[in-house]
Design a protein around this motif. Structure first.
Motif, PDB file in Angstrom:
ATOM      1  N   THR A 294       0.727  -1.139   0.098  1.00 48.84           N
ATOM      2  CA  THR A 294      -0.113   0.082  -0.005  1.00 48.84           C
ATOM      3  C   THR A 294       0.776   1.189  -0.017  1.00 48.84           C
ATOM      4  OG1 THR A 294      -1.864  -1.281   1.277  1.00 48.84           O
ATOM      5  CG2 THR A 294      -1.944   1.344   1.224  1.00 48.84           C
ATOM      6  N   GLU A 295       1.873   1.240   0.865  1.00 52.14           N
ATOM      7  CA  GLU A 295       2.828   2.346   0.890  1.00 52.14           C
ATOM      8  C   GLU A 295       3.438   2.451  -0.398  1.00 52.14           C
ATOM      9  OE1 GLU A 295       4.770   5.514   2.412  1.00 52.14           O
ATOM     10  OE2 GLU A 295       3.243   4.692   2.933  1.00 52.14           O
ATOM     11  N   LYS A 296       4.046   1.251  -1.225  1.00 50.16           N
ATOM     12  CA  LYS A 296       4.658   1.442  -2.418  1.00 50.16           C
ATOM     13  C   LYS A 296       3.751   2.104  -3.330  1.00 50.16           C
ATOM     14  CE  LYS A 296       8.168  -1.905  -1.935  1.00 50.16           C
ATOM     15  NZ  LYS A 296       8.526  -3.588  -2.212  1.00 50.16           N
ATOM     16  N   LEU A 297       2.388   1.578  -3.517  1.00 50.98           N
ATOM     17  CA  LEU A 297       1.452   2.155  -4.453  1.00 50.98           C
ATOM     18  C   LEU A 297       1.105   3.482  -3.976  1.00 50.98           C
ATOM     19  CD1 LEU A 297      -0.568   1.223  -6.560  1.00 50.98           C
ATOM     20  CD2 LEU A 297      -2.264   0.792  -4.645  1.00 50.98           C
ATOM     21  N   ARG A 298       1.160   4.104  -2.837  1.00 55.71           N
ATOM     22  CA  ARG A 298       1.121   5.382  -2.374  1.00 55.71           C
ATOM     23  C   ARG A 298       1.925   6.197  -3.229  1.00 55.71           C
ATOM     24  NH1 ARG A 298       2.792   9.305   0.119  1.00 55.71           N
ATOM     25  NH2 ARG A 298       4.229   7.955   1.269  1.00 55.71           N
ATOM     26  N   VAL A 299       3.301   5.624  -2.751  1.00 52.53           N
ATOM     27  CA  VAL A 299       4.573   6.269  -3.469  1.00 52.53           C
ATOM     28  C   VAL A 299       4.476   6.514  -5.095  1.00 52.53           C
ATOM     29  CG1 VAL A 299       7.022   6.231  -3.737  1.00 52.53           C
ATOM     30  CG2 VAL A 299       6.142   6.029  -1.434  1.00 52.53           C
ATOM     31  N   ALA A 300       4.065   5.154  -5.644  1.00 50.67           N
ATOM     32  CA  ALA A 300       3.867   5.238  -7.080  1.00 50.67           C
ATOM     33  C   ALA A 300       2.817   6.313  -7.476  1.00 50.67           C
ATOM     34  CB  ALA A 300       3.460   3.630  -7.473  1.00 50.67           C
ATOM     35  N   HIS A 301       1.731   6.250  -6.969  1.00 49.16           N
ATOM     36  CA  HIS A 301       0.827   7.190  -7.253  1.00 49.16           C
ATOM     37  C   HIS A 301       1.338   8.613  -7.104  1.00 49.16           C
ATOM     38  CE1 HIS A 301      -2.901   4.794  -8.236  1.00 49.16           C
ATOM     39  NE2 HIS A 301      -2.437   4.117  -7.174  1.00 49.16           N
TER      40      HIS A 301
END
Length: 173
Positions: free
Chosen positions: A68-75
């Motif tokens: 989720t954190e990686k996805l947030r950073v990617a977004h």
């Protein structure tokens, strides 16, 4: 495995009664003890399985949180890149618009320059014509003046010479 034996008095009372078979009570206790042991083993196995599932669930939560954190950073990065792309696209549009305006201005200036060059050429041509006419007029005036002055000196003796010179001059023209 231990067999739980009933206290002796109770054991005798149960065995002396006609209702209860002493073998069946003891076998029931053995069966109950065995069932209790199986149940205890099953409960231990279930507890071990629950702990493993808890650990697996905790690992999955941690993995989920990390993803989720990686996805947030990617977004966030994607949002930044999209913003940069939009800025670049807008800048490119401004440059294209400015280039089109510059091209239009240059074409207009080029047309004006061509008209000016053409007007200058026409003016020069007219000037040359005018100068040619003036030169011709001046030449005629000078010749007439020259002829008037020469006429003063013309005599019968040198008349042939002046006629020959005049003919030669006109042939040269």
């Amino acid at each position: 495995k231990k067999q739980n034996k009933l206290p002796t008095t109770l054991n005798r009372n149960i065995m002396s009664s006609h209702v209860v078979d002493p073998n069946s009570v003891q076998s029931q206790f053995v069966n109950l003890n065995r069932d209790r042991e199986v149940l205890r083993q099953t409960a231990q196995n279930a507890e071990r399985e629950r702990r493993r599932e808890d650990i697996t669930l905790q690992n999955l939560r941690e993995t989920h949180n990390a993803l989720t954190e990686k996805l947030r950073v990617a977004h966030a990065k994607l949002g930044e890149e999209n913003k940069k792309r939009h800025l670049l696209v807008d800048e490119e549009r401004r440059h294209k618009r400015a280039m089109a305006e510059d091209k239009s201005s240059l074409l207009e200036l080029n047309d004006r320059l061509k008209r000016m060059v053409e007007e200058e050429r026409v003016q020069k041509k007219n000037f040359v014509k005018e100068m040619t006419l003036l030169n011709d007029e001046l030449d005629r005036a000078l010749r007439q003046n020259e002829e008037k002055k020469i006429m003063k000196y013309v005599t019968v003796n040198n008349l042939q010479f002046f006629i020959d010179t005049k003919v030669k001059n006109e042939m040269v023209k």
